[in-house]
Design an enzyme around this catalytic site. Structure first.
Site, PDB file in Angstrom:
ATOM      1  N   ASP A 273     -83.212  25.652  29.640  1.00 48.67           N
ATOM      2  CA  ASP A 273     -81.862  26.196  29.511  1.00 48.67           C
ATOM      3  C   ASP A 273     -81.961  27.511  28.750  1.00 48.67           C
ATOM      4  OD1 ASP A 273     -79.145  26.683  29.056  1.00 48.67           O
ATOM      5  OD2 ASP A 273     -78.680  24.558  28.760  1.00 48.67           O
ATOM      6  N   ARG A 275     -79.269  29.554  28.229  1.00 42.71           N
ATOM      7  CA  ARG A 275     -77.930  29.984  27.832  1.00 42.71           C
ATOM      8  C   ARG A 275     -77.834  30.237  26.327  1.00 42.71           C
ATOM      9  NH1 ARG A 275     -74.506  25.255  30.627  1.00 42.71           N
ATOM     10  NH2 ARG A 275     -76.339  24.110  29.868  1.00 42.71           N
TER      11      ARG A 275
END
Length: 341
Positions: A273, A275
């Site tokens: 991930d 983000r």
């Protein structure tokens, strides 16, 4: 655009070029400058069985006669199964990897494959060729910093899920993508607000893709906020867990080859991930909220909110959207990413 740039870092000067946008002519021009490396993340180098002596980055020595296909095969995993033998590969272990690390950050920021050619050059060479030259010591902290967000405008936008909705636009000072906040009703700033951090998903939110649960989560969150009469949904432009739509489609293609969602990201050279949930915390703060009832199945979002000064009084589960097409995807999110499903 993938145009090469010059970096001044650790007392040296290098040119860095994106492997994804490389052409045969550009490769020849770079090779004429002298020996160079192909910088790859440790995730991608592990797939290639190449040593990452610098921990998070591998500096693969590019043969003097390497062709464009050699660079592309190492950078892009699309044909790994058809062409598994890439080596033997030599990786550099002496000297600094600071330029290589920064080059990979630039690639990720441009939503390109995290793979870059790095070649030492004489001082002033980049500028003499009309290329941008960047001071690495100044650029590196900026690439890690959260850009300042300014509230541009808000207006009433009646929604199917809630007619009393307002849309807020937030613009980063660094010129990157704008982010949005959908405010339902008039939430009391003195009490925990029902909230969701939703990352943009073109395929799920707009096209109704059955490969993920994003669209159903978006609609369910807005519906619950409408039913309760108050809430705020942050729509963050972090497509594909932060790797961009093109790389997300590359990951989908690898999933079609049998890899799960985490394995596909790693083969591309990304983390599970990528983000940055600090964006969500910053927007909530600018809207006047300091405590939320967070609609999520992802404990990482809760930890990030707490670490950024936004209290989480309650986790509100959001278990919707399972289909025969995404059941394995959801299982992997629970098994490898700790989602509470």
């Amino acid at each position: 655009m993938g145009v090469p740039v010059g970096l001044c870092i650790d007392g040296g000067h290098v040119l860095v070029a994106s492997a994804e946008t490389l052409s045969e002519d550009r490769l020849r021009a770079l090779q004429a400058l002298g020996p160079m490396d192909l910088a790859l993340t440790d995730r991608r180098s592990a797939t290639l069985k190449a040593r990452a002596y610098d921990g998070d980055v591998a500096r693969i020595i590019v043969p003097a006669d390497a062709r464009l296909s050699w660079v592309q095969d190492l950078s892009d995993p699309a044909d790994d199964l058809a062409n598994p033998m890439k080596g033997p590969l030599q990786t550099r272990r002496e000297g600094s990897a600071a330029a290589h690390r920064l080059a990979l950050q630039l690639c990720k920021g441009a939503r390109l494959l995290p793979a870059a050619l790095v070649v030492p050059v004489a001082p002033g060479m980049a500028v003499s060729q009309g290329l941008l030259e960047v001071e690495g010591a100044e650029a590196a902290p900026l690439l890690q910093a959260l850009p300042d967000l300014s509230h541009v405008v808000s207006a009433r936008v009646p929604l199917r899920a809630a007619e009393n909705a307002r849309l807020h636009i937030f613009r980063p000072a660094d010129g990157s993508e704008e982010h949005y906040a959908i405010e339902i009703g008039r939430p009391d700033r003195a009490r925990p607000v029902l909230s969701r951090l939703h990352s943009a998903c073109f395929t799920g939110d707009l096209l109704g893709s059955l490969k993920c649960d994003c669209g159903p989560q978006l609609n369910a969150a807005l519906t619950q906020m409408g039913q309760e009469g108050a809430g705020v949904l942050l729509y963050l432009q972090q497509e594909g867990r932060g790797i961009g739509l093109a790389n997300k489609m590359r990951a989908y293609a690898l999933q079609d080859q049998g890899f799960d969602t985490v394995e596909a990201n790693h083969r591309l050279g990304f983390e599970d991930d990528e983000r940055d949930f600090r964006l969500g915390a910053a927007i909530l703060g600018k809207l006047g909220f300091d405590t939320v009832r967070l609609m999520t199945n992802n404990p990482a979002k809760m930890r990030m909110m707490e670490s950024c000064g936004i209290g989480v009084s309650e986790r509100v589960p959001l278990k919707v959207g399972e289909t025969p097409f995404n059941s394995r995807y959801l299982a992997v999110k629970a098994e490898k990413s700790g989602h509470l499903l």
